[in-house]
Design a protein around this motif. Structure first.
Motif, PDB file in Angstrom:
ATOM      1  N   ALA A  18       0.662  -1.127   0.073  1.00 52.86           N
ATOM      2  CA  ALA A  18      -0.128   0.080   0.132  1.00 52.86           C
ATOM      3  C   ALA A  18       0.848   1.219  -0.125  1.00 52.86           C
ATOM      4  N   ARG A  19       1.633   1.572  -1.006  1.00 58.00           N
ATOM      5  CA  ARG A  19       2.335   2.754  -1.407  1.00 58.00           C
ATOM      6  C   ARG A  19       1.903   3.219  -2.670  1.00 58.00           C
ATOM      7  N   PRO A  20       0.565   3.440  -2.962  1.00 57.70           N
ATOM      8  CA  PRO A  20      -0.001   3.917  -4.204  1.00 57.70           C
ATOM      9  C   PRO A  20       0.612   5.067  -4.893  1.00 57.70           C
ATOM     10  N   GLU A  21       1.144   5.780  -4.223  1.00 53.63           N
ATOM     11  CA  GLU A  21       1.927   7.089  -4.791  1.00 53.63           C
ATOM     12  C   GLU A  21       3.179   6.833  -5.570  1.00 53.63           C
ATOM     13  N   VAL A  22       3.781   5.528  -5.600  1.00 55.87           N
ATOM     14  CA  VAL A  22       4.861   5.047  -6.112  1.00 55.87           C
ATOM     15  C   VAL A  22       4.471   3.574  -6.735  1.00 55.87           C
ATOM     16  N   LYS A  23       3.243   3.289  -7.088  1.00 58.95           N
ATOM     17  CA  LYS A  23       2.987   2.169  -7.528  1.00 58.95           C
ATOM     18  C   LYS A  23       3.363   0.964  -6.839  1.00 58.95           C
ATOM     19  N   ASN A  24       3.172   1.153  -5.440  1.00 56.07           N
ATOM     20  CA  ASN A  24       3.585  -0.057  -4.373  1.00 56.07           C
ATOM     21  C   ASN A  24       5.121  -0.216  -4.422  1.00 56.07           C
ATOM     22  N   ALA A  25       6.061   0.803  -4.941  1.00 55.73           N
ATOM     23  CA  ALA A  25       7.375   0.251  -4.641  1.00 55.73           C
ATOM     24  C   ALA A  25       7.895  -0.118  -3.508  1.00 55.73           C
ATOM     25  N   ILE A  26       8.688  -0.822  -3.500  1.00 60.52           N
ATOM     26  CA  ILE A  26       9.122  -1.715  -1.989  1.00 60.52           C
ATOM     27  C   ILE A  26      10.294  -0.859  -1.412  1.00 60.52           C
ATOM     28  N   ASN A  27      10.318  -0.183  -0.532  1.00 61.66           N
ATOM     29  CA  ASN A  27      11.413   0.418   0.225  1.00 61.66           C
ATOM     30  C   ASN A  27      11.924  -0.643   1.682  1.00 61.66           C
ATOM     31  N   PHE A  59       0.270  -3.901  -8.755  1.00 65.54           N
ATOM     32  CA  PHE A  59       0.921  -5.045  -7.512  1.00 65.54           C
ATOM     33  C   PHE A  59       2.200  -4.469  -7.288  1.00 65.54           C
ATOM     34  N   SER A  60       3.226  -4.282  -7.788  1.00 65.09           N
ATOM     35  CA  SER A  60       4.436  -3.535  -7.440  1.00 65.09           C
ATOM     36  C   SER A  60       5.093  -2.916  -8.369  1.00 65.09           C
ATOM     37  N   SER A  61       5.626  -1.978  -8.545  1.00 62.69           N
ATOM     38  CA  SER A  61       6.711  -1.401  -9.318  1.00 62.69           C
ATOM     39  C   SER A  61       7.983  -1.711  -9.101  1.00 62.69           C
ATOM     40  N   GLY A  62       8.319  -2.633  -8.178  1.00 59.74           N
ATOM     41  CA  GLY A  62       9.794  -2.943  -7.874  1.00 59.74           C
ATOM     42  C   GLY A  62      10.303  -2.109  -6.833  1.00 59.74           C
ATOM     43  N   ALA A  63      11.545  -2.393  -6.575  1.00 62.71           N
ATOM     44  CA  ALA A  63      12.647  -1.618  -5.712  1.00 62.71           C
ATOM     45  C   ALA A  63      12.213  -0.130  -5.898  1.00 62.71           C
ATOM     46  N   ASP A  64      12.180   0.545  -4.571  1.00 64.57           N
ATOM     47  CA  ASP A  64      11.915   1.996  -4.702  1.00 64.57           C
ATOM     48  C   ASP A  64      13.417   2.607  -4.673  1.00 64.57           C
ATOM     49  N   LEU A  65      13.914   2.890  -6.186  1.00 65.58           N
ATOM     50  CA  LEU A  65      15.095   3.510  -6.186  1.00 65.58           C
ATOM     51  C   LEU A  65      15.308   4.774  -5.577  1.00 65.58           C
ATOM     52  N   ALA A 111      11.696  -6.284  -8.734  1.00 66.67           N
ATOM     53  CA  ALA A 111      11.425  -7.003  -7.557  1.00 66.67           C
ATOM     54  C   ALA A 111      10.185  -7.415  -7.218  1.00 66.67           C
ATOM     55  N   GLY A 112       9.158  -6.685  -7.670  1.00 63.46           N
ATOM     56  CA  GLY A 112       7.788  -6.814  -7.357  1.00 63.46           C
ATOM     57  C   GLY A 112       7.393  -8.097  -8.128  1.00 63.46           C
ATOM     58  N   LEU A 113       7.762  -8.227  -9.326  1.00 58.65           N
ATOM     59  CA  LEU A 113       7.787  -9.686 -10.086  1.00 58.65           C
ATOM     60  C   LEU A 113       8.414 -10.645  -9.151  1.00 58.65           C
ATOM     61  N   SER A 114       9.477 -10.498  -8.782  1.00 60.09           N
ATOM     62  CA  SER A 114      10.181 -11.663  -7.990  1.00 60.09           C
ATOM     63  C   SER A 114       9.381 -12.067  -6.778  1.00 60.09           C
ATOM     64  N   LEU A 115       8.671 -10.956  -6.136  1.00 58.14           N
ATOM     65  CA  LEU A 115       7.592 -11.566  -5.142  1.00 58.14           C
ATOM     66  C   LEU A 115       6.755 -12.438  -5.754  1.00 58.14           C
ATOM     67  N   ALA A 116       6.070 -12.371  -6.534  1.00 56.92           N
ATOM     68  CA  ALA A 116       5.015 -12.835  -7.063  1.00 56.92           C
ATOM     69  C   ALA A 116       5.459 -14.279  -7.413  1.00 56.92           C
ATOM     70  N   LEU A 117       6.810 -14.384  -8.080  1.00 54.14           N
ATOM     71  CA  LEU A 117       7.246 -15.519  -8.567  1.00 54.14           C
ATOM     72  C   LEU A 117       7.563 -16.649  -7.430  1.00 54.14           C
TER      73      LEU A 117
END
Length: 247
Positions: A18-27, A59-65, A111-117
Motif C-alpha cells: 500500500a504505497r499507491p503514490e509510487v505504484k507500491n514500490a518496495i522500500n 501490484f508493485s513497481s519493484g524496488a524503490d530507487l 523485484a515486485g515480479l520476483s515476489l510474485a514468482l
C-alpha cells in the motif's frame, strides 16, 4: 503498519502492498511490514491461504530507487542490501507451508515480479503489465527471480524475459508464468480445502524433486507421508470414505 494492509477474513490472510503514490514500490519499511505480515499469517492457525496483492491497480513497481541515497552511490552495497531485505523475505515466503497466491492486479515489474514468482500460484488481471526490468537500470535480476523464473518458464525464456521486455498477462499465461487470469477468489476457496500438513509436504517434496536425486526424493516422500498419515485430515478422510462405502 504504514506500507502494508493486513486482513484476515474467512480463513484467508490478504497482504496488500500500500504505497499507491509510487505504484507500491518496495522500500525498507515495506520489507519489514511484509516480513511481519507473512510471519503473522504463517503462525495464525485460523489462516488457511495467504494472498499477496497491491492497491489501486498496481501490484508493485519493484524496488524503490528513491530509497537509495544518491550521494552514497559510490559506496552503496547492493549485495548487503539484498541480504538484509529481499533474501530474508523471499526465504520466508518459500518456507511457508500454507498455500500462497500472488494476485498481480496491475503493474508487476522488477523485484515486485520476483515476489510474485516466490508464491505458489500467480493470478493476473487481464490488464496487468509484467516485466523483469533489472537490466534497464544496469542491475541483474534478484529477489529469487534467478531461481524461480527458469523453473517456471525454462532457461531460454527466462533469459529472454531478463532482457526487460514488458509482456501482457495473456502472454504470461501462455508461457506458464501465471496460473490463470482474473480474480482468484474461486481458486482461493478451493485452496482452503487443501489438508495440512499434506499440502506443505507436497510443496516441499516437489521442490526437492527439481534438484535432488530419485532416492533422495523417495526418502523425502517417506518422511512426508509418515507425517501426513498421522494427521487429523487423513484420519477423517479415511473414516468418511469408509462410512460411504458401507452404504
Amino acid at each position: 503498519m504504514n506500507t502494508v494492509q493486513y486482513e484476515v477474513k474467512d480463513q484467508v490472510a490478504t497482504i496488500t502492498m500500500a504505497r499507491p503514490e509510487v505504484k507500491n514500490a518496495i522500500n525498507e519499511e515495506m520489507h519489514k511490514d511484509l516480513y511481519d505480515s507473512f510471519q503473522e499469517a504463517r503462525r495464525d492457525s485460523d489462516v488457511k491461504v495467504i494472498v499477496l496483492t497491491g492497491t489501486e491497480g498496481s501490484f508493485s513497481s519493484g524496488a524503490d530507487l528513491k530509497s537509495i541515497p544518491i550521494d552514497q552511490m559510490d559506496t552503496f552495497d547492493h549485495g548487503e542490501y539484498l541480504e538484509r531485505t529481499y533474501n530474508k523475505l523471499v526465504t520466508l515466503l518459500d518456507d511457508i507451508e500454507k498455500p500462497t497466491v500472488a494476485y498481480m492486479n496491475g503493474t508487476s515489474v522488477g523485484a515486485g515480479l520476483s515476489l510474485a514468482l516466490a508464491c505458489d500460484f500467480r493470478f493476473a488481471s487481464p490488464e496487468a503489465k509484467i516485466a523483469l526490468s533489472f537490466l534497464h537500470i544496469g542491475l541483474t535480476p534478484d529477489a529469487g527471480a534467478s531461481y524461480f523464473l527458469p523453473r517456471l518458464v525454462g532457461l531460454g525464456k527466462a533469459l529472454e524475459l531478463g532482457l526487460g521486455e514488458t509482456i501482457s498477462a495473456e502472454e504470461a499465461l501462455r508461457i506458464g508464468l501465471v496460473t490463470k487470469l482474473g480474480d482468484p477468489d474461486s481458486f482461493i476457496h478451493a485452496l482452503k480445502q487443501a489438508p495440512s500438513p499434506a499440502y506443505g509436504w507436497m510443496k516441499k517434496n516437489m521442490k526437492t524433486g527439481l534438484d535432488d536425486s530419485l532416492p533422495e526424493v523417495l526418502d523425502a516422500e517417506v518422511e512426508g507421508q509418515r507425517a501426513a498419515g498421522k494427521s487429523d485430515a487423513h484420519v477423517k478422510a479415511v473414516q468418511f470414505f469408509l462410512s460411504r462405502s458401507k452404504r
